[in-house]
Motif scaffolding. Structure first.
Motif, PDB file in Angstrom:
ATOM      1  N   ASN A  43       0.812  -1.219   0.000  1.00 56.82           N
ATOM      2  CA  ASN A  43       0.000   0.000   0.000  1.00 56.82           C
ATOM      3  C   ASN A  43       0.845   1.269   0.000  1.00 56.82           C
ATOM      4  OD1 ASN A  43      -2.359  -1.608   0.222  1.00 56.82           O
ATOM      5  ND2 ASN A  43      -2.064  -1.759   2.435  1.00 56.82           N
ATOM      6  N   ILE A  44       2.167   1.133   0.035  1.00 57.42           N
ATOM      7  CA  ILE A  44       3.057   2.300   0.089  1.00 57.42           C
ATOM      8  C   ILE A  44       3.526   2.621  -1.325  1.00 57.42           C
ATOM      9  CG2 ILE A  44       5.176   3.254   1.058  1.00 57.42           C
ATOM     10  CD1 ILE A  44       4.896   1.291   3.366  1.00 57.42           C
ATOM     11  N   GLN A  45       3.122   3.747  -1.861  1.00 58.86           N
ATOM     12  CA  GLN A  45       3.466   4.114  -3.232  1.00 58.86           C
ATOM     13  C   GLN A  45       4.817   4.806  -3.320  1.00 58.86           C
ATOM     14  OE1 GLN A  45       1.573   2.995  -5.700  1.00 58.86           O
ATOM     15  NE2 GLN A  45       0.234   2.111  -4.136  1.00 58.86           N
ATOM     16  N   ASP A  46       5.155   5.640  -2.357  1.00 56.19           N
ATOM     17  CA  ASP A  46       6.431   6.350  -2.385  1.00 56.19           C
ATOM     18  C   ASP A  46       7.575   5.358  -2.200  1.00 56.19           C
ATOM     19  OD1 ASP A  46       8.718   7.851  -0.626  1.00 56.19           O
ATOM     20  OD2 ASP A  46       7.799   9.218  -2.078  1.00 56.19           O
ATOM     21  N   VAL A  47       8.511   5.355  -3.159  1.00 57.09           N
ATOM     22  CA  VAL A  47       9.548   4.321  -3.162  1.00 57.09           C
ATOM     23  C   VAL A  47      10.505   4.461  -1.980  1.00 57.09           C
ATOM     24  CG1 VAL A  47      11.124   5.609  -4.670  1.00 57.09           C
ATOM     25  CG2 VAL A  47      11.212   3.123  -4.639  1.00 57.09           C
ATOM     26  N   GLU A  48      10.810   5.680  -1.576  1.00 52.94           N
ATOM     27  CA  GLU A  48      11.717   5.868  -0.438  1.00 52.94           C
ATOM     28  C   GLU A  48      11.058   5.400   0.857  1.00 52.94           C
ATOM     29  OE1 GLU A  48      14.757   6.641  -0.404  1.00 52.94           O
ATOM     30  OE2 GLU A  48      15.076   7.303  -2.468  1.00 52.94           O
TER      31      GLU A  48
END
Length: 472
Positions: A242-247
């Motif tokens: 569910n985490i879109q931001d790669v960092e």
């Protein structure tokens, strides 16, 4: 009052959603296919050209019934049910205490359960699957037999447990789910968990219900109560989807390394983190090269997608396509990836062959299979079998001169002849019939080559050679 009751019955009977029934095999099959496509969407990119990539394994549980009851029951202000009088017998069912269940989850099996390369896309597939095989089936019954009633009249704990037991005994997944929604709302967590621990069918329904509705906190509390530590860890780990931001995803995966997995499973989490970290570095560098126009291969073959969050095999293909000649010390080097993630020779050769053949880099293909012994002699060797090499080359429109070189290396005579005939490698067919001393087949094949061609002349020369002792 009767009008309202009739309207409510009409709502349930005319719903566009239908529960699973054993009589609806065709409909259920189509639902499962849709579910499979939905699960596939969790994967970022899969290289369809590689026959050895792991395929999605779909267990086929009747998940439709749970989804249906979630959408229908939870949206209605009057959660209702009444079992059929003939099928539900009054009285509470007795349940023996069940021991603590060992976790059914294993990252080892998710990553490499089919004796193939550990593939990070299959983890996402497995996380999205239910993994539960003992949901109560749905049983078809006429609409007229359904009656609407309120569950609020079941107030005491004993009445609620009898209601749950009767729902399980009725083998109706929708009824079980409706009762669980009611109990979840009206009982304290510790009481609900304690009673479900000895009612395994209902427990499995609730776990699946919580997964589908995304009630992560309650799910984790339940799994901790059941002492299923690895399932708790896996449920937390699946949140990376569910985490879109790669960092942020990278930092989340780094934190997952300390979760209570087995030692082997922890190493797979470490590999996942390392892969994403490597992809971030490669992506930043390649985006710069592509934007600046400093690399010929990026100018000739612009990238179609980002490398971020791709599976390991896709990352290897990307590396073999854009960075094949780089030294092992660079992060984007194919040999570096092979060494870091312990990719088997067979998988590496398959992927490198597909990438270099797509670029029509035939010299690289030749070097991939050329080995040298300690005396300096060279020979061709393939861990995947030369018949597969021929098939991959043909799919990438390799010229006949390249194809026939590898068709000659196929050991099985029948397979060699079939491939040579199929792909019109005339020299290989002629040479094979000559070595077999089969005059009849060679004469018959003469009719299949162009009249006056070099192949016809070659056949005539062989047939006129008096030194060959023909078998027929």
């Amino acid at each position: 009052m009767s009008r309202a009751r009739a309207d409510e019955e009409e709502y349930w009977h005319s719903s566009k959603f239908r529960a699973f029934t054993f009589d609806d095999e065709d409909d259920e099959l189509s639902q499962l296919k849709e579910s499979k496509r939905a699960v596939n969407s969790l994967r970022d990119i899969v290289d369809d050209d590689d026959d050895d990539l792991e395929r999605v394994s779909w267990s086929g549980e009747p998940v439709g019934s749970i989804s249906w009851s979630i959408k229908e029951t939870a949206s209605s202000s009057t959660s209702s049910l009444e079992g059929r009088d003939s099928s539900l017998q009054k009285g509470s069912s007795s349940y023996a205490a069940f021991p603590k269940q060992v976790s059914s989850y294993s990252l080892s099996s998710l990553f490499k359960g089919r004796n193939k390369l550990p593939s990070f896309q299959c983890l996402s597939d497995a996380l999205s699957d239910t993994g539960v095989k003992n949901y109560a089936p749905e049983l078809r019954r006429p609409k007229a037999e359904y009656k609407v009633c309120s569950l609020e009249r079941f107030r005491s704990l004993q009445d609620k447990l009898v209601l749950l037991d009767e729902a399980v005994a009725g083998h109706d997944g929708n009824v079980i789910t409706a009762v669980l929604i009611f109990l979840k709302r009206t009982l304290r967590r510790e009481i609900l968990f304690r009673e479900l621990e000895v009612r395994q069918v209902a427990l499995c329904h609730l776990i699946h219900f919580l997964k589908e509705t995304g009630e992560q906190k309650l799910l984790l509390d339940l799994l901790r109560f059941l002492d299923r530590t690895e399932e708790v860890a896996l449920s937390q780990y699946r949140e990376h989807l569910n985490i879109q931001d790669v960092e942020k995803r990278r930092e989340f995966l780094k934190g997952c390394i300390g979760l209570p997995f087995s030692a082997e499973d922890t190493s797979h989490i470490q590999d996942h983190y390392t892969l994403l970290e490597r992809q971030i570095i490669i992506e930043a560098n390649d985006r710069h090269l592509e934007t600046a126009g400093q690399s010929e291969i990026f100018r000739k073959y612009p990238r179609k997608a980002s490398i971020l969050n791709m599976p390991l095999v896709t990352t290897l293909f990307y590396s073999c396509f854009y960075h094949y000649t780089e030294a092992e010390g660079t992060f984007s080097s194919p040999t570096n990836l092979k060494k870091t993630f312990k990719i088997p020779d067979k998988q590496y050769v398959l992927t490198a062959l597909a990438a270099r053949a797509k670029l029509r880099a035939w010299d690289d293909v030749d070097a991939l299979f050329t080995t040298k012994n300690w005396l300096g002699y060279t020979k061709k060797k393939a861990p995947i079998g030369f018949h597969r090499v021929v098939e991959i080359l043909q799919r990438n429109n390799a010229p006949v001169q390249v194809l026939q070189e590898y068709v000659r290396l196929v050991e099985d005579v029948e397979t060699r002849l079939n491939l040579a005939t199929k792909y019109k490698c005339h020299d290989v067919v002629i040479e094979t019939y000559r070595d077999l001393k089969d005059r009849i087949q060679l004469t018959a094949y003469k009719c299949k080559v162009e009249r006056g061609s070099a192949e016809e002349e070659k056949i005539n020369s062989i047939l006129n050679n008096v030194q060959i002792r023909w078998k027929n």
